[in-house]
Design an enzyme around this catalytic site. Structure first.
Site, PDB file in Angstrom:
ATOM      1  N   GLY A  11       0.707  -1.365  -0.010  1.00  0.00           N
ATOM      2  CA  GLY A  11       0.113  -0.077   0.011  1.00  0.00           C
ATOM      3  C   GLY A  11       0.983   1.193   0.150  1.00  0.00           C
ATOM      4  N   ALA A  13       1.600   3.512  -1.997  1.00  0.00           N
ATOM      5  CA  ALA A  13       1.286   4.742  -2.539  1.00  0.00           C
ATOM      6  C   ALA A  13      -0.003   5.518  -1.805  1.00  0.00           C
ATOM      7  CB  ALA A  13       0.888   4.414  -4.300  1.00  0.00           C
ATOM      8  N   GLN A  15      -2.102   6.622   1.810  1.00  0.00           N
ATOM      9  CA  GLN A  15      -1.997   7.923   2.589  1.00  0.00           C
ATOM     10  C   GLN A  15      -1.006   7.542   3.545  1.00  0.00           C
ATOM     11  OE1 GLN A  15      -4.697  10.496   4.930  1.00  0.00           O
ATOM     12  NE2 GLN A  15      -5.868   8.325   4.884  1.00  0.00           N
ATOM     13  N   ARG A  94     -13.610  -0.375   2.812  1.00  0.00           N
ATOM     14  CA  ARG A  94     -15.050  -0.657   2.856  1.00  0.00           C
ATOM     15  C   ARG A  94     -15.616   0.160   1.772  1.00  0.00           C
ATOM     16  NH1 ARG A  94     -19.321  -2.374   7.315  1.00  0.00           N
ATOM     17  NH2 ARG A  94     -17.471  -2.719   8.557  1.00  0.00           N
ATOM     18  N   ASN A 107     -10.327  -8.888   2.249  1.00  0.00           N
ATOM     19  CA  ASN A 107      -9.072  -8.749   2.844  1.00  0.00           C
ATOM     20  C   ASN A 107      -8.502 -10.274   3.312  1.00  0.00           C
ATOM     21  OD1 ASN A 107      -8.356  -5.916   3.352  1.00  0.00           O
ATOM     22  ND2 ASN A 107     -10.313  -5.705   3.945  1.00  0.00           N
ATOM     23  N   GLN A 114      -0.553 -12.754   0.649  1.00  0.00           N
ATOM     24  CA  GLN A 114       0.572 -12.214   1.099  1.00  0.00           C
ATOM     25  C   GLN A 114       1.445 -12.748   2.027  1.00  0.00           C
ATOM     26  OE1 GLN A 114       0.006  -7.888   2.139  1.00  0.00           O
ATOM     27  NE2 GLN A 114      -0.500  -7.697  -0.193  1.00  0.00           N
ATOM     28  N   ASP A 161      -3.448   3.162  19.248  1.00  0.00           N
ATOM     29  CA  ASP A 161      -4.398   3.063  20.407  1.00  0.00           C
ATOM     30  C   ASP A 161      -3.622   3.457  21.610  1.00  0.00           C
ATOM     31  OD1 ASP A 161      -7.101   1.723  18.761  1.00  0.00           O
ATOM     32  OD2 ASP A 161      -5.034   0.377  18.291  1.00  0.00           O
ATOM     33  N   ARG A 164      -2.526   6.909  21.292  1.00  0.00           N
ATOM     34  CA  ARG A 164      -4.023   7.806  21.823  1.00  0.00           C
ATOM     35  C   ARG A 164      -4.028   7.941  23.410  1.00  0.00           C
ATOM     36  NH1 ARG A 164      -7.148   5.236  16.630  1.00  0.00           N
ATOM     37  NH2 ARG A 164      -6.598   7.125  15.137  1.00  0.00           N
ATOM     38  N   HIS A 189      -7.835  -3.966  17.335  1.00  0.00           N
ATOM     39  CA  HIS A 189      -7.799  -2.813  17.061  1.00  0.00           C
ATOM     40  C   HIS A 189      -8.976  -2.262  16.324  1.00  0.00           C
ATOM     41  CE1 HIS A 189      -6.985   0.984  15.120  1.00  0.00           C
ATOM     42  NE2 HIS A 189      -7.241   0.770  13.803  1.00  0.00           N
TER      43      HIS A 189
END
Ligand code: NAX
Length: 328
Positions: A11, A13, A15, A94, A107, A114, A161, A164, A189
């Protein structure tokens, strides 16, 4: 000079990738004296591969002294070749009208492929961190799909988490996060995770005693930490990315370089500790040393905590049952 370590990021590329790759190449994850080779995986799609090329151009333009190589891939079998660390960030989001079950299945397929690829071509000591959601179940699937690799090499990200929770407690008590030790987060998570400050200290004093407000814990702290991801989407118009990348860096750095006796939280396959069935990918308080994590043992689980742990375990068990037929 040290031999470069090979780091795969999926992933790449996306965010989170955009916040993550620069910090890995800058030495934030594996150390300022550790050269790295980036092996970047994106889906086999022209737009994604082109976006990946763009990110790689920017990484080139940073002229990172520690970056010893970088390759783009659309096949996990080449992306994971000989990797020492694999950050599995890419996942199927989603889509509109998509049921939770469809999301799990889409997924499950990605993480089966993978996991098998890691099993076939990664370093036998590869450290795998799954960030892509549902992170715990995706990590579980990858682990189960890699029978020739030690199960303990597969982990899920609970560190966001954990961080946070640290920041909420620090704000509540008006002290810096660095003053806090012994925070723990249990479970999945997801909003069901149980952030547990009962054992935490701030400047050496009990956090629970300093706060001394069970209603705040139940009605403010836990919902705030649990729903933080949604609050960020609401405020920013996009999901957490830089903080997620930062948590991934923290997770791998602590796993590889050690916590020096301090606690952190990792999603790891249970060894049966605290009554969590063996193999369940569960957030536990751990310490790390010499590239290995150890669950903090002997913590008392009171009634409230047991209820919370049961709730998050139930969710994970259901997720696992939802994908069991795909692992047979
Ligand atoms: P983006 O949608 O921006 O990027 C994901 C990228 O992954 C895309 O570029 C996509 O093409 C790629 N991708 C999808 N399937 C792939 C596959 N099979 N192989 C390789 N690449 C693939 O999402 P982003 O914001 O970067 O988030 C990535 C994942 O992290 C999401 O699943 C998200 O839910 C999850 N998160 C997990 C967190 C955690 O604490 N565990 C927190 C942050 C984040 O929400």
């Amino acid at each position: 000079a040290k031999t470069p370590m090979r780091v795969a990021v999926t992933g790449a590329a996306g965010q989170i990738g955009y916040s993550l790759l620069f910090r890995i190449a800058n030495g934030d994850m594996l150390g300022k004296d550790q050269p790295v080779i980036l092996q970047l995986l994106e889906i086999d799609n022209e737009k994604a591969q082109k976006a990946l090329k763009g990110v790689m151009m920017e990484i080139d333009d940073c002229a990172f002294p520690l970056l010893a190589g970088m390759t783009a891939h659309s096949d996990p079998m080449t992306a994971f070749k000989d990797v020492d660390v694999a950050l599995l960030v890419g996942a199927r989001p989603r889509g509109p009208g998509m049921e939770r079950k469809d999301l799990l299945e889409a997924n499950a397929q990605i993480f089966t492929v993978q996991g098998k690829a890691l099993d076939a071509v990664a370093s036998r000591d590869v450290k795998v961190l799954v960030v892509g959601n549902p992170a715990n179940t995706n990590a579980y699937i990858a682990m189960k799909s890699a029978p020739n690799l030690p199960s303990k090499n597969f982990t899920a990200m609970l560190r966001l988490d954990h961080n946070r929770a640290l920041s909420q407690v620090a704000a509540k008590l008006g002290k810096p996060v660095g003053a806090i030790e012994k925070m723990a987060v249990w479970g999945n998570h997801s909003p069901t995770m149980y952030a547990d400050y009962r054992f935490a200290t701030i400047d050496g004093q009990s956090v629970k005693e300093a706060i001394n407000d069970d209603a705040w814990n139940r009605d403010t702290f836990l919902p705030t930490v649990g729903k933080r991801g949604a609050a960020i989407i609401e405020a920013r118009g996009a999901s957490s990315a830089a903080s997620a990348a930062n948590a991934a860096i923290d997770h791998v750095r602590d796993w590889v370089l050690g916590t020096g006796g301090k606690w952190t939280t990792m999603g790891i396959p249970s060894d049966g500790s605290y009554g969590i069935p063996e193999g369940v990918m569960f957030g536990f308080p751990v310490t790390t040393q010499n590239g290995e994590y150890t669950i903090v043992q002997g913590l008392e689980i009171d009634e409230f905590s047991q209820e919370r742990i049961n709730l998050t375990l139930k969710e994970l068990t259901e997720e696992r049952e939802g994908v069991a037929h795909l692992l047979a």
